[in-house]
Design a protein around this motif. Structure first.
Motif, mmCIF file in Angstrom:
data_model
loop_
_atom_site.group_PDB
_atom_site.id
_atom_site.type_symbol
_atom_site.label_atom_id
_atom_site.label_comp_id
_atom_site.label_asym_id
_atom_site.label_seq_id
_atom_site.Cartn_x
_atom_site.Cartn_y
_atom_site.Cartn_z
ATOM 1 N N ARG A 174 17.358 105.478 57.808
ATOM 2 C CA ARG A 174 16.746 104.957 59.026
ATOM 3 C C ARG A 174 15.567 105.829 59.445
ATOM 4 N N ARG A 175 15.742 107.141 59.340
ATOM 5 C CA ARG A 175 14.650 108.050 59.705
ATOM 6 C C ARG A 175 13.415 107.788 58.847
ATOM 7 N N LEU A 176 13.613 107.644 57.549
ATOM 8 C CA LEU A 176 12.489 107.435 56.642
ATOM 9 C C LEU A 176 11.747 106.145 56.966
ATOM 10 N N ALA A 177 12.490 105.084 57.246
ATOM 11 C CA ALA A 177 11.856 103.800 57.579
ATOM 12 C C ALA A 177 11.045 103.910 58.862
ATOM 13 N N LEU A 178 11.585 104.579 59.864
ATOM 14 C CA LEU A 178 10.869 104.745 61.131
ATOM 15 C C LEU A 178 9.618 105.598 60.947
ATOM 16 N N ALA A 179 9.741 106.674 60.196
ATOM 17 C CA ALA A 179 8.592 107.560 59.980
ATOM 18 C C ALA A 179 7.451 106.811 59.313
ATOM 19 N N ARG A 180 7.785 105.956 58.362
ATOM 20 C CA ARG A 180 6.737 105.187 57.682
ATOM 21 C C ARG A 180 6.149 104.122 58.591
ATOM 22 N N THR A 181 6.983 103.502 59.387
ATOM 23 C CA THR A 181 6.502 102.447 60.288
ATOM 24 C C THR A 181 5.503 102.990 61.292
ATOM 25 N N TYR A 182 5.792 104.165 61.835
ATOM 26 C CA TYR A 182 4.962 104.707 62.914
ATOM 27 C C TYR A 182 3.962 105.766 62.446
ATOM 28 N N GLY A 183 3.881 106.003 61.153
ATOM 29 C CA GLY A 183 2.864 106.901 60.631
ATOM 30 C C GLY A 183 3.128 108.372 60.865
ATOM 31 N N TYR A 184 4.411 108.778 60.953
ATOM 32 C CA TYR A 184 4.749 110.187 61.154
ATOM 33 C C TYR A 184 4.862 110.854 59.777
ATOM 34 N N THR A 185 3.724 111.304 59.260
ATOM 35 C CA THR A 185 3.667 111.768 57.875
ATOM 36 C C THR A 185 4.534 112.999 57.633
ATOM 37 N N LEU A 186 4.516 113.964 58.550
ATOM 38 C CA LEU A 186 5.333 115.156 58.361
ATOM 39 C C LEU A 186 6.817 114.801 58.342
ATOM 40 N N GLN A 187 7.227 113.932 59.261
ATOM 41 C CA GLN A 187 8.624 113.516 59.283
ATOM 42 C C GLN A 187 8.999 112.747 58.014
ATOM 43 N N GLU A 188 8.056 112.000 57.484
ATOM 44 C CA GLU A 188 8.308 111.286 56.229
ATOM 45 C C GLU A 188 8.544 112.282 55.099
ATOM 46 N N ALA A 189 7.728 113.343 55.055
ATOM 47 C CA ALA A 189 7.908 114.365 54.020
ATOM 48 C C ALA A 189 9.262 115.054 54.167
ATOM 49 N N GLU A 190 9.618 115.397 55.414
ATOM 50 C CA GLU A 190 10.907 116.040 55.663
ATOM 51 C C GLU A 190 12.053 115.116 55.244
ATOM 52 N N SER A 191 11.934 113.868 55.598
ATOM 53 C CA SER A 191 12.993 112.912 55.295
ATOM 54 C C SER A 191 13.167 112.726 53.791
ATOM 55 N N LEU A 192 12.052 112.670 53.066
ATOM 56 C CA LEU A 192 12.136 112.518 51.615
ATOM 57 C C LEU A 192 12.780 113.744 50.969
ATOM 58 N N LEU A 193 12.482 114.921 51.483
ATOM 59 C CA LEU A 193 13.114 116.130 50.965
ATOM 60 C C LEU A 193 14.629 116.058 51.166
ATOM 61 N N ASN A 194 15.032 115.678 52.367
ATOM 62 C CA ASN A 194 16.467 115.552 52.662
ATOM 63 C C ASN A 194 17.112 114.441 51.838
ATOM 64 N N THR A 195 16.386 113.335 51.685
ATOM 65 C CA THR A 195 16.915 112.211 50.896
ATOM 66 C C THR A 195 17.201 112.644 49.465
ATOM 67 N N GLY A 196 16.295 113.456 48.909
ATOM 68 C CA GLY A 196 16.519 113.967 47.570
ATOM 69 C C GLY A 196 17.792 114.793 47.487
ATOM 70 N N ASP A 197 18.018 115.629 48.490
ATOM 71 C CA ASP A 197 19.238 116.448 48.497
ATOM 72 C C ASP A 197 20.491 115.576 48.566
ATOM 73 N N ILE A 198 20.427 114.532 49.384
ATOM 74 C CA ILE A 198 21.585 113.645 49.524
ATOM 75 C C ILE A 198 21.871 112.931 48.200
#
Length: 650
Positions: free
Chosen positions: A571-595
């Motif tokens: 959900r975080r990744l989808a929201l970050a992409r929708t609203y253009g929060y690039t740093l949050q998108e990078a953080e979310s992708l890093l966490n997604t990889g760990d998961i």
């Protein structure tokens, strides 16, 4: 040919370099050449009011036109240049680089594709540009000058008085722009004789020659004086516009007219070649004409100029607030009077497009407002810009606008506003301190302590809570957990008294981050989950939701509940992409990889880490190395290999 063709068109101001380049470009495209792409930019190499265009910013604009999503555009100039060359390699494209300052400004803007043509115009020699073919453009011949005069003013009229026509050519020094403007005025004055016009031009000739960059001022005067009164007034006021280009809406605010009236006047100025339009809906003044307009408006009554500046600063301040609102960013409304209706930004896409167009103007607006004494507009615009920069991870920009906002608030005598601007500055220093340990956290604490003094002394509980929240953020980054909880608790008490649900939810989130740092994940979730429940409403601040959802995902991950972590992180990744929060998108992708890695999905993990590294690199963020390492060597990763952290809500 195996290399791009580069033609450098050089010559003095007003000699017709731009017109020649544009004409050649149109003819080539009309003949079916370079059909893939045409790119055009004014590099403002000799603008008296604004610095030359940053090649990195130009590359960003070019990449956008080439269809590269904003979040995929690299942060550094070298990387942007490499991506630009790669995207242009197989295209048949024409690139027009107008008004270049020097070789360095254009070097990275030249594509590598052999099917490309680059046209560069400049007043300065570009002899140091490798591979460029210089074309020196001089003044017209007498025959060419007379031909231009006839084409604009009428053949019969010019041939009827050949001696006077020759005098006009002589006094205009056969300069194409001077001739064109002079002929246009002659056309608009059917009662004038050519000898009368020649005498008028002669009277200003020496002044023009002596004025250097103002060498064609008499010709500008002739063109300007031929305008209707309304167009004259608007042209003068354009000298006060804070940025390099403008919309009809901004001009309507500046002039106190309707958008329809402003559009009509702008079209007239386009017809008279006193304006340029490179893309639909955006207008700009040529460098010399901007200086001319600024000089003209300088002669107006001070009250007229002050009223125009009040309108345009108010318009931008309220319009950027409307953009934030459309993007679901909860913000305090401006207190400066809304003199002109703000831009109509009633959708997510409209707000994003407006901010992309106006971001440069907004920073110029801050400087103009501060220099003109409109300090409230300056700090309130700065507050909005801080949010945009901070939430997209552009820390250097966030620092700059916060410093400017704090100074304007101080000059306005608004202690709470100064405190909040210093709090924003401290928050950014704290973010820098997380990624680049050093003096940043000390600077952050100093800003926050000063902010608390300013807001507490002013007796404004709302602003006091705002900076106490910021102080809690800094104390948490300094591992002073008990003090951080005290600061957050004091802020929460105030917000509960005010009934501010949004900030109550945000503060619960922040308290959860401290328990997370203490590795008490159950207690962290005991604050984070209620925080999301409070905040998760249709009118919620989109950035707060992104932060809280990501924090919950992290807490679940370290609790070993990977499926729940994946659900929240998605959900975080989808929201970050929708609203253009690039740093949050990078953080979310890093966490997604760990998961994914924890769940045994190695391929998906590497893909997420790779995407994360790319975004971090675009933002020049040190975590890029960590993400890249994890993507390159996934077998060396464990569930606890990364430093896990939560973000606080502002």
């Amino acid at each position: 040919a195996n290399a791009v063709v580069v033609s450098a068109i050089e010559g003095m101001a007003g000699v017709g370099k731009t017109q020649l380049a544009i004409h050649a470009a149109h003819e080539l495209v009309r003949a079916g050449h370079f059909a893939d792409m045409q790119l055009h930019v004014n590099l403002r190499g000799f603008d008296p009011e604004f610095p030359p265009a940053d090649p990195s910013a130009v590359l960003e604009a070019f990449l956008r036109q080439l269809g590269v999503p904003a979040q995929q555009i690299p942060g550094s100039g070298d990387e942007r240049a490499a991506m630009f060359r790669d995207r242009m390699r197989d295209r048949s494209a024409l690139v027009l680089l107008d008004n270049a300052a020097d070789e360095d400004q254009v070097r990275d803007l030249i594509p590598s594709g052999p099917a490309c043509l680059v046209l560069i115009t400049s007043r300065r020699s570009l002899a140091g540009l490798d591979g460029a073919s210089p074309h020196m453009i001089g003044a017209f011949s007498e025959a060419e000058s007379l031909s231009l005069l006839m084409r604009i003013a009428g053949r019969e009229r010019v041939t009827a008085e050949p001696e006077a026509a020759a005098r006009i050519v002589e006094y205009c020094d056969r300069l194409p722009l001077a001739l064109a403007l002079t002929a246009a005025r002659l056309r608009s004055r059917p009662a004038w004789s050519l000898p009368e016009l020649a005498d008028r031009v002669q009277a200003g000739r020496l002044e023009a020659i002596r004025a250097g960059g103002r060498a064609i001022r008499p010709v500008f005067d002739s063109s300007y004086q031929a305008l209707p009164d309304v167009a004259q007034q608007l042209f003068r006021l354009l000298g006060l516009h804070p940025g390099p280009e403008f919309s009809a809406g901004a001009v309507a605010a500046l002039s106190g007219s309707t958008v329809g009236e402003a559009t009509e006047a702008l079209e007239l100025l386009l017809d008279e070649h006193l304006l340029q339009q490179r893309r639909s809906g955006r207008f700009e003044l040529h460098d010399l004409l901007r200086a001319y307009a600024l000089d003209l408006v300088g002669q107006d009554d001070e009250a007229v100029k002050e009223a125009a500046l009040a309108r345009i600063t108010s318009w931008y301040t309220h319009s950027v607030y409307e953009a934030l609102t459309a993007l679901q960013k909860v913000a305090d409304p401006p207190t400066v009077p809304c003199v002109s209706d703000p831009a109509p930004l009633d959708s997510h896409d409209a707000a994003l497009a407006w901010l992309a167009d106006e971001e440069t103007n907004l920073e110029h607006l801050m400087s103009t407002a501060a220099a003109s004494g409109f300090h409230d507009a300056a700090w309130q615009t700065g507050r909005s810009l801080y949010r945009l920069h901070s939430e997209s991870g552009r820390d250097a920009d966030a620092v700059r606008v916060s410093q400017m906002a704090a100074e304007s608030a101080r000059k306005a005598g608004n202690r709470p506003a100064e405190g909040r601007a210093l709090c924003n500055l401290g928050w950014t220093y704290a973010e820098l301190g997380r990624r680049r340990p050093g003096a940043y956290l000390d600077m952050a604490e100093a800003c926050m302590r000063r902010a608390v003094d300013l807001c507490g002394g002013a007796g404004d509980e709302h602003d006091k809570a705002y900076v106490l929240n910021g102080l809690g953020k800094v104390l948490g980054e300094q591992s002073k957990y008990a003090e951080a909880l005290d600061s957050y608790g004091a802020a929460l008490t105030i917000y509960q008294k005010e009934g501010d649900r949004g900030r109550i939810g945000a503060t619960h989130c922040n308290i959860g981050t401290i328990h997370f740092k203490r590795k008490d994940y159950d207690l962290a979730l005991a604050h984070l989950l209620p925080s999301l429940k409070i905040l998760d409403t249709p009118e919620a601040d989109s950035f707060r939701i992104v932060i809280v959802v990501g924090n919950i995902a992290e807490a679940y991950f370290l609790s070993g509940e990977y499926d729940k972590a994946h659900s929240y992180e998605s959900r975080r990744l989808a929201l970050a992409r929708t609203y253009g929060y690039t740093l949050q998108e990078a953080e979310s992708l890093l966490n997604t990889g760990d998961i994914h890695y924890a769940l045994g999905n190695i391929t998906e993990a590497r893909k997420a880490w790779t995407e994360s590294a790319t975004l971090y690199e675009q933002l020049d963020n040190p975590r890029a190395a960590e993400a890249r390492h994890r993507a390159d060597a996934p077998d060396s990763n464990t569930a606890s290999a990364r430093i896990h952290r939560l973000d606080a809500c502002g």
